[in-house]
Design an enzyme around this catalytic site. Sequence first.
Site, PDB file in Angstrom:
ATOM      1  N   GLY A 145       0.840  -1.097  -0.009  1.00 19.78           N
ATOM      2  CA  GLY A 145      -0.103  -0.056   0.029  1.00 19.78           C
ATOM      3  C   GLY A 145       0.785   1.188   0.058  1.00 19.78           C
ATOM      4  N   ASN A 146       2.013   1.330   0.759  1.00 17.70           N
ATOM      5  CA  ASN A 146       2.854   2.591   0.699  1.00 17.70           C
ATOM      6  C   ASN A 146       3.606   2.828  -0.449  1.00 17.70           C
ATOM      7  OD1 ASN A 146       4.764   0.105   0.810  1.00 17.70           O
ATOM      8  ND2 ASN A 146       6.253   1.582   1.683  1.00 17.70           N
ATOM      9  N   LYS A 196     -13.010  -9.149   6.877  1.00 12.55           N
ATOM     10  CA  LYS A 196     -12.289  -7.973   6.572  1.00 12.55           C
ATOM     11  C   LYS A 196     -13.228  -6.591   6.328  1.00 12.55           C
ATOM     12  CE  LYS A 196      -8.811  -6.114   3.852  1.00 12.55           C
ATOM     13  NZ  LYS A 196      -7.535  -5.958   4.440  1.00 12.55           N
ATOM     14  N   LYS A 246      -3.967  -9.729  -1.071  1.00 16.56           N
ATOM     15  CA  LYS A 246      -2.936  -9.610  -2.237  1.00 16.56           C
ATOM     16  C   LYS A 246      -1.756 -10.175  -2.323  1.00 16.56           C
ATOM     17  CE  LYS A 246       0.733  -6.179  -1.496  1.00 16.56           C
ATOM     18  NZ  LYS A 246       0.597  -6.299  -0.209  1.00 16.56           N
TER      19      LYS A 246
HETATM   20  P1  ADP Z   1       1.300  -3.757   2.746  1.00 20.78           P
HETATM   21  O1  ADP Z   1       0.429  -2.744   2.352  1.00 20.78           O
HETATM   22  O2  ADP Z   1       2.891  -3.510   2.287  1.00 20.78           O
HETATM   23  O3  ADP Z   1       0.499  -5.022   2.590  1.00 20.78           O
HETATM   24  P2  ADP Z   1       0.801  -4.345   5.643  1.00 20.78           P
HETATM   25  O4  ADP Z   1       0.356  -3.133   6.516  1.00 20.78           O
HETATM   26  O5  ADP Z   1      -0.230  -5.198   5.337  1.00 20.78           O
HETATM   27  O6  ADP Z   1       1.473  -3.616   4.370  1.00 20.78           O
HETATM   28  O7  ADP Z   1       1.865  -4.999   6.381  1.00 20.78           O
HETATM   29  C1  ADP Z   1       3.247  -4.392   6.593  1.00 20.78           C
HETATM   30  C2  ADP Z   1       3.286  -4.055   8.172  1.00 20.78           C
HETATM   31  O8  ADP Z   1       3.156  -5.232   9.042  1.00 20.78           O
HETATM   32  C3  ADP Z   1       4.456  -3.180   8.622  1.00 20.78           C
HETATM   33  O9  ADP Z   1       4.200  -1.705   8.443  1.00 20.78           O
HETATM   34  C4  ADP Z   1       4.485  -3.636  10.082  1.00 20.78           C
HETATM   35  O10 ADP Z   1       4.039  -2.451  10.841  1.00 20.78           O
HETATM   36  C5  ADP Z   1       3.720  -4.642  10.214  1.00 20.78           C
HETATM   37  N1  ADP Z   1       4.184  -5.992  10.985  1.00 20.78           N
HETATM   38  C6  ADP Z   1       3.438  -6.833  11.751  1.00 20.78           C
HETATM   39  N2  ADP Z   1       4.325  -7.663  12.584  1.00 20.78           N
HETATM   40  C7  ADP Z   1       5.330  -7.704  11.982  1.00 20.78           C
HETATM   41  C8  ADP Z   1       6.678  -8.570  11.916  1.00 20.78           C
HETATM   42  N3  ADP Z   1       6.933  -9.360  12.878  1.00 20.78           N
HETATM   43  N4  ADP Z   1       7.874  -7.924  11.171  1.00 20.78           N
HETATM   44  C9  ADP Z   1       7.690  -6.813  10.402  1.00 20.78           C
HETATM   45  N5  ADP Z   1       6.622  -6.127  10.214  1.00 20.78           N
HETATM   46  C10 ADP Z   1       5.463  -6.549  11.005  1.00 20.78           C
HETATM   47 MG    MG Z   2      -0.921  -5.854   3.483  1.00 27.60          MG
END
Ligand code: ADP
Ligand code: MG
Length: 310
Positions: A9-10, A126, A210
């Site tokens: 998402g970022n 979700k 995704k």
């Molecule tokens: P994306 O949009 O890239 O799918 P998500 O928010 O779904 O992003 O997943 C990434 C996030 O997962 C990171 O920003 C972090 O805060 C979180 N996270 C939770 N547990 C962990 C972990 N064990 N190691 C790394 N990141 C983690």
């Molecule tokens: Mg995600």
Amino acid sequence: MLIVIALGGNALVKKGERGTLEEQRRNLKFALSQISELAKIHDLVITHGNGPQVGNIYLQQEIASKRVPPMPLDVCGAMSQGMIGYLIQQELANFLKESGLGKNVVTLLTRVLVDHNDPAFKNPTKPIGPYYSEVEAKRLIREKDWSMVYQAGKGWRRIVPSPSPQGIVEIDSIKALLLKNIIVICAGGGGIPVIRKNGKLVGVEAVIDKDLTSSLLAIELNADMLVILTDVEGAAIYYGTPRQYFLGNVTVSEIRKYLKAGYFPPGSMGPKVLACIRFVESTGKPAVIAKLEKVKDAIEGSAGTRIIPD
Ligand code: ADP
Ligand code: MG
């Protein structure tokens, strides 16, 4: 190498941003300048998330429903694939042209088969769309048969099933494009979920993860690498605590133990790790979870969490 790259998402909307067109364009430019470099050496398939975008499209349907007929979630998913795909395609094609690389980029609306018997359909998890008051929520549950949950302090929200992806409907078209040396943007937001009903495919109101779809796609394409890009360095043990450390090279069976032990929560890092495990186990090729900014190093092996066969 054929590489499937999943953009988090970022890549489009950073934390704290509203997601204006300018913000999304600026963020994408950064991500795609790096990816266009990779396109010189590798064949690429790009997937992406759609959380904030499909949430907004869905909200637009609700807000405008008195004047414009609202569209269901699968159609909103298709809209988001078109919108995000266009933005990626435009920026990436511009970079490729600048660098003199005569490669074409195509966005492919992608349907993903799910099983109507998937337990997720009985247990929606979700959250999507806007928050509602209790009165509105009760009406929506009654009139539209929606499942809704109360989120403390924020209100009521619709929840939809998140079934597991079973097959990429468009796989042959994707392969055909790759044979023509075309960069393919597909399976956005996990794909448009469809079920088979009396021999026909029909869209359903659900959301597919995704990362799990990207993994299935990479397996069906027999890709050489799956690269999942996000906003952290990789998968961490003791994430968010003083003991936190990011895993570097790790074998499938080792990271599976960590997943089972609960180090990677569902909905964020959990599905990324599971996606990598599935890919590595079924192809014997490596998968990487890395920070978007480090995509090149991640592919070369000097950044991110790299999951390798035992
Ligand atoms: P994306 O949009 O890239 O799918 P998500 O928010 O779904 O992003 O997943 C990434 C996030 O997962 C990171 O920003 C972090 O805060 C979180 N996270 C939770 N547990 C962990 C972990 N064990 N190691 C790394 N990141 C983690
Ligand atoms: Mg995600």
